[in-house]
Structures are given as C-alpha cells and as structure tokens.
Design an enzyme around this catalytic site. Sequence first.
Site, short mmCIF file in Angstrom:
data_model
loop_
_atom_site.label_atom_id
_atom_site.label_comp_id
_atom_site.label_asym_id
_atom_site.label_seq_id
_atom_site.Cartn_x
_atom_site.Cartn_y
_atom_site.Cartn_z
N CYS A 14 7.36 18.17 12.80
CA CYS A 14 6.92 18.76 11.52
C CYS A 14 6.13 20.05 11.70
O CYS A 14 6.12 20.90 10.82
CB CYS A 14 6.09 17.75 10.74
SG CYS A 14 7.08 16.34 10.25
N ASN A 28 11.37 15.63 2.89
CA ASN A 28 10.72 16.18 4.09
C ASN A 28 11.82 16.74 5.00
O ASN A 28 12.60 15.97 5.57
CB ASN A 28 9.93 15.07 4.78
CG ASN A 28 9.27 15.50 6.08
OD1 ASN A 28 9.58 16.54 6.64
ND2 ASN A 28 8.35 14.69 6.57
N HIS A 39 3.19 21.75 5.04
CA HIS A 39 4.41 21.03 5.40
C HIS A 39 4.64 19.95 4.34
O HIS A 39 3.71 19.24 3.97
CB HIS A 39 4.25 20.41 6.79
CG HIS A 39 5.25 19.32 7.05
ND1 HIS A 39 6.60 19.52 6.91
CD2 HIS A 39 5.08 18.03 7.43
CE1 HIS A 39 7.22 18.38 7.19
NE2 HIS A 39 6.33 17.46 7.51
N1 ACO Z 1 11.53 1.35 -1.32
C1 ACO Z 1 10.89 0.27 -1.79
N2 ACO Z 1 9.92 -0.36 -1.09
C2 ACO Z 1 9.60 0.12 0.11
C3 ACO Z 1 10.23 1.25 0.65
C4 ACO Z 1 11.25 1.86 -0.11
N3 ACO Z 1 11.92 2.95 0.32
N4 ACO Z 1 9.69 1.52 1.87
C5 ACO Z 1 8.75 0.57 2.10
N5 ACO Z 1 8.70 -0.26 1.03
C6 ACO Z 1 7.80 -1.41 0.83
C7 ACO Z 1 7.33 -1.99 2.14
O1 ACO Z 1 8.27 -2.91 2.64
C8 ACO Z 1 6.02 -2.63 1.74
O2 ACO Z 1 6.31 -3.86 1.13
P1 ACO Z 1 5.31 -5.13 1.34
O3 ACO Z 1 3.98 -4.68 0.80
O4 ACO Z 1 5.96 -6.21 0.56
O5 ACO Z 1 5.27 -5.36 2.82
C9 ACO Z 1 5.49 -1.70 0.66
O6 ACO Z 1 6.62 -0.95 0.19
C10 ACO Z 1 4.43 -0.74 1.15
O7 ACO Z 1 4.90 -0.11 2.34
P2 ACO Z 1 4.02 0.94 3.11
O8 ACO Z 1 4.79 1.43 4.30
O9 ACO Z 1 2.66 0.37 3.34
O10 ACO Z 1 3.92 2.13 2.01
P3 ACO Z 1 3.02 3.39 1.95
O11 ACO Z 1 2.27 3.42 0.71
O12 ACO Z 1 2.26 3.61 3.25
O13 ACO Z 1 4.08 4.57 1.85
C11 ACO Z 1 5.04 6.28 3.21
C12 ACO Z 1 5.01 4.80 2.89
C13 ACO Z 1 5.60 7.01 2.00
C14 ACO Z 1 5.99 6.46 4.39
C15 ACO Z 1 3.63 6.83 3.54
O14 ACO Z 1 2.99 5.96 4.43
C16 ACO Z 1 3.65 8.23 4.13
O15 ACO Z 1 4.08 9.19 3.51
N6 ACO Z 1 3.13 8.40 5.33
C17 ACO Z 1 3.06 9.74 5.97
C18 ACO Z 1 4.40 10.21 6.41
C19 ACO Z 1 4.29 11.54 7.13
O16 ACO Z 1 3.49 12.40 6.77
N7 ACO Z 1 5.03 11.74 8.19
C20 ACO Z 1 4.83 12.94 8.99
C21 ACO Z 1 5.96 13.81 8.91
S1 ACO Z 1 7.44 13.14 9.54
C22 ACO Z 1 7.66 13.82 11.13
O17 ACO Z 1 6.78 14.35 11.73
C23 ACO Z 1 8.98 13.62 11.75
#
Ligand code: ACO
Length: 349
Positions: free
Chosen positions: A114, A306, A276
């Site tokens: 990223c 992203n 980003h």
């Molecule tokens: N649709 C529906 N439900 C989902 C999905 C989906 N696509 N994905 C996960 N869930 C569910 C999970 O199973 C979980 O269910 P549970 O509570 O029954 O176990 C629930 O939703 C919550 O999941 P979390 O992973 O805790 O969700 P969170 O609020 O953390 O959001 C996300 C996930 C969007 C990925 C967030 O954590 C995020 O954006 N993190 C940062 C990502 C980032 O910045 N990455 C860096 C860049 S990428 C790179 O460098 C290559």
Amino acid sequence: MPRSKIAGIGMYVPKNVVTNQDLTQYMDTNDEWIQERTGIKERHYAHRTEETTTTMAVEAAKIAIERAGTTAQDIDFIVFATLSPDYYFPGCGVLLQRALKMKEIGALDVRNQCSGFLYALSVADQFIKTGMYKNILVVGSEKHSFGLDLTTRGRNISVIFGDGSGAVVLQPTEEDDRGILSTHLHSDGGSAEILAMYNPGTHANHWGTQDYADFDDAPIANMFMSHAMIDHAQNFPYMDGQLVFKKAIIKFPEVIMEALQANGYQASDIKMLIPHQANLRISQFVQHTLKLSDNQVYNNIQQYGNTTAASVPIALCEAWEKGMIKNGDLVCLAAFGSGFTWASALIKW
Ligand code: ACO
C-alpha cells in the site's frame, strides 16, 4: 539542488464495474456490511485475459507522459510499484519499458504494497535531486482480482480490493517553493505476517505461518507452490483487519505530521490530503485526528475499493482532474499497509 515536480499524471481503471451486490453471487456478504465497514460501493475488475497489471500501467503512463509534455523515448528511468505483478519475476518495470518501446533505461520494481507508490516516488525524487535522471516514470498498478479468494472464506479481504493503475512523470524544477518538499519512509517488520500472502515463497514455514505439515515431507522442488498450499487456500492473502486498522489510525497522522513539521507547516496548511484508500473509516479517523475539513481530504474508495500501490496516484489524478489541486497548493500524500510500511510526501504543487 533541483527539486522534483510532478510534471504529468495519469490513471486507468478497467471498464468492468463490480458492485457489492455483484459479490453476493460468490460469497455470503451484503452491500450494507461492506459500505458500513469500508465505505466501498463498487470496484473495477480487469479483463481476465486481455488486461494485466502492466497493460493497465501502460494506459496510465501514456496519459502521464503526454501531460508532462514529453515522450516515452525521453523517459530515462522507471520505478514500478505493485504487489500483483504479471510474473513472479521479472518485474513489471521491464514489461512497461518494452510495451512503451522505451530506450534501454533502468527499470526498478518496488514491493511495498500500500505504501509502494510513495516508496517509488521517494526513490525517483532522490535520482532527480542528484541530477542523475531528468524524466522518471513512477507507476503504481494492481490486478488484485486475479488473486482473491472470492468465496465466503475470503470475504473479509476480497471485498476490499479493486484493480487500477496510476502514473506520474517526475522532472526537475528550479522554481522556488515548488515540487516535492520531502518524503518520509518507515517500516516495522514485527507485524509482517499480520497482512501478507505467504505463498508462493521460500519461507518453508520457517516463521511458523502455516498450520499444516506439508513442508516436512515435500520434495524441495514442491515447497515453493504445492498442491497442499492450494488445498489449504494458502495461496491467498491473509489479513488481521482489526490489528491493521488500529495501527493505521496511529501511523497515518504520525507520518503526516512528520512531513508537515519537517517543512514548517501545520495540518491547517494542507490544501489536499491524499490518503491511501484503505478504508473510508481510516481516512475519516485521520481527518478527525488532524482536524481537517471535508474539503481537505480526498476519498474515492467508494468507487474503486483499495487498489493498493495504485490508490494514491489514482486519487491524486482524480483530484487534480477535478480542479481540486492547483499550482501552489500544499498537497500531502500518505500511506500505510503490509509490512508494516508507511510513508508520506509533502508537495508544493
Ligand atoms: N461481509 C459480511 N460479513 C463479513 C465480511 C463481509 N465481506 N467480512 C467479515 N465479515 C464478518 C466477520 O465474519 C465477523 O463476523 P463475526 O462477528 O460473526 O465473527 C464480522 O463481520 C466482523 O469482522 P471483522 O473482521 O472484525 O470486521 P471489521 O470491522 O474489522 O472490518 C475490515 C473488517 C473492513 C477488513 C477492517 O478491519 C479494515 O479495514 N482493516 C484495515 C484494512 C487495511 O487498512 N489494510 C491495509 C491495506 S491492504 C494492503 O496493504 C495490501
């Protein structure tokens, strides 16, 4: 010593738009969850066979080169950032050099995910400042759609990513108070496995990242990419989203403030922050922390998802095309991602 200026900028996204609703064909997800957690409404996916990370870069580069008032034959160095290269090796830089029929110039590939574009920009900036090169093509491009786990198993990662490409041409400028003022690069490998794609690779489970014993009896030639890895879905990226989120909202403001302080500015001086595009909630958190107005932060994750190394140049290009960045404006670029690596650049446009 001359500074570098962004003399031309271009972007390309594939035609195929994939909405959140479209993803429900493949996995148990829904538009409400994706929008609420990430802000994403849709993303673009490249054509399966006709488009690659490099062919998309070619389109963005052509626009950047034309806007810089130069030609592909006058480019004297390429820096190409991607985590989804056409080949494991060689890198995309040489494929771009070939596609654009450039001279036998140097082509460097950057693997910083990223923050890849900002690392690439920083490298190019040093070459311009030392006078070694006069026209550097800096590219961020990704074809994520080819390597995602588009099943319910991979939904926490797959819904986030989209394809696209952005490019700039850097040239030297002697103008006072114009160009790239500074770049700031950081890393913390302590969390390398938190956001990673382990395979194919040479780790042979040395870091204990995999939970099966395939490596113990596999013939050495099969350890790079084996049937068992595919059977265990270990050819897909892994991310602990919450940990990434927590770190990102600390490091983004930190590296932005570092750039501002290095040049005697404060957050209120920023005309446009281009973060980003990782997650709209991360950008909003950063905006809130730095007390920036909506007009000072550019977000387009809603339309593109992203696009990793491409996200900063795509957002910068769009903001510039919309007339939101004008000569003399203070523009801050910032990124955080896998590694972890994070970076910023402060530019007087
Ligand atoms: N649709 C529906 N439900 C989902 C999905 C989906 N696509 N994905 C996960 N869930 C569910 C999970 O199973 C979980 O269910 P549970 O509570 O029954 O176990 C629930 O939703 C919550 O999941 P979390 O992973 O805790 O969700 P969170 O609020 O953390 O959001 C996300 C996930 C969007 C990925 C967030 O954590 C995020 O954006 N993190 C940062 C990502 C980032 O910045 N990455 C860096 C860049 S990428 C790179 O460098 C290559």
